[in-house]
Design an enzyme around this catalytic site. Sequence first.
Site, mmCIF file in Angstrom:
data_model
loop_
_atom_site.group_PDB
_atom_site.id
_atom_site.type_symbol
_atom_site.label_atom_id
_atom_site.label_comp_id
_atom_site.label_asym_id
_atom_site.label_seq_id
_atom_site.Cartn_x
_atom_site.Cartn_y
_atom_site.Cartn_z
ATOM 1 N N GLU A 1 85.909 14.803 19.721
ATOM 2 C CA GLU A 1 85.478 14.001 20.862
ATOM 3 C C GLU A 1 86.331 12.741 21.050
ATOM 4 O O GLU A 1 85.866 11.759 21.634
ATOM 5 C CB GLU A 1 84.007 13.630 20.709
ATOM 6 C CG GLU A 1 83.089 14.844 20.842
ATOM 7 C CD GLU A 1 81.625 14.465 20.857
ATOM 8 O OE1 GLU A 1 80.972 14.675 21.891
ATOM 9 O OE2 GLU A 1 81.134 13.963 19.834
ATOM 10 N N HIS B 1 80.501 6.105 18.639
ATOM 11 C CA HIS B 1 79.746 7.301 19.019
ATOM 12 C C HIS B 1 78.896 7.722 17.826
ATOM 13 O O HIS B 1 79.420 7.901 16.723
ATOM 14 C CB HIS B 1 80.672 8.445 19.427
ATOM 15 C CG HIS B 1 79.933 9.717 19.713
ATOM 16 N ND1 HIS B 1 78.899 9.781 20.616
ATOM 17 C CD2 HIS B 1 80.047 10.972 19.194
ATOM 18 C CE1 HIS B 1 78.424 11.012 20.658
ATOM 19 N NE2 HIS B 1 79.104 11.749 19.785
ATOM 20 N N HIS C 1 74.854 9.691 16.514
ATOM 21 C CA HIS C 1 73.818 10.678 16.812
ATOM 22 C C HIS C 1 72.461 10.211 16.279
ATOM 23 O O HIS C 1 71.904 10.833 15.371
ATOM 24 C CB HIS C 1 74.169 12.021 16.173
ATOM 25 C CG HIS C 1 75.354 12.705 16.766
ATOM 26 N ND1 HIS C 1 75.577 14.049 16.629
ATOM 27 C CD2 HIS C 1 76.395 12.241 17.505
ATOM 28 C CE1 HIS C 1 76.696 14.391 17.242
ATOM 29 N NE2 HIS C 1 77.217 13.302 17.782
ATOM 30 N N HIS D 1 72.148 14.679 22.376
ATOM 31 C CA HIS D 1 73.414 14.481 21.677
ATOM 32 C C HIS D 1 73.431 13.179 20.884
ATOM 33 O O HIS D 1 73.591 13.200 19.669
ATOM 34 C CB HIS D 1 74.544 14.498 22.726
ATOM 35 C CG HIS D 1 75.919 14.447 22.164
ATOM 36 N ND1 HIS D 1 77.045 14.614 22.960
ATOM 37 C CD2 HIS D 1 76.401 14.218 20.923
ATOM 38 C CE1 HIS D 1 78.133 14.522 22.221
ATOM 39 N NE2 HIS D 1 77.776 14.264 20.985
#
Length: 249
Positions: A91, A110, A112, A178
């Site tokens: 990603e 980023h 989760h 996500h």
Amino acid sequence: MTPESSLLRAENAARESIAIACRVLAHRGLADGILGHISLRITDDTLLVRCRGPRERGLAYTQAEDIRMVDLDGNPAAEGELAGGYAVPNELPLHTELLRRRPDIRAVVHAHPPRVVAADLAGLAVRPIVGAYDIPGTHLAANGVPVYPRGVLIRNRRLAEEMADVMGAKPVVVLRGHGLTSAAATVEQAVLQAISVDGLAGMALQVATAGGQLIDVPDADMVELPDLGGTFNTDTAWRHELARLGKHW
């Protein structure tokens, strides 16, 4: 000290700070297992990013050697940067697209966080439901946290552009099914934003589970929530996160 050695020391310090930030995310429960990454802009065309290594053990065990310098297309930005079996995260476009279009940011996180994912799937938006409990988080929520509605791996520029369009100029976007993406001027600020959003999501889930209703802080109370400044909101808060890791300055 030569300019070259000074630059190298700064880069090494940045690698270490990103590695520590990855461990903070994991310690806080926002990046369980091997998923998630952090990046930091170094020049207009290069960034440091947590990469996948041959001895991958997850974010909780990130070391400075896992942080590699690449260009915006994922190519090594210096000799040996992707040597030894290292590869950029799938990603990476999630990071590079934001860095391409937003000169106001240098760092992208980023993660989760399970509570953020669960709250969004339950239809609970990130809202300013608390006050002085978390002043920076309350202001962030009051300004709106958008939701990218696709539960996809953001592995190409087309999908990254979609996410960035939804995010706009906001500091955080929730990714349905996500996780989240947080962007800021510093790695520390980007991580702390993610922690605040996770805390608000957890609070919303608790209130809903208890049968209560989510009620935003009234405007009259919002104006009484001062910005305590970067020294307190970021510097002091970050020292706390380092202390939680057992890393005392």
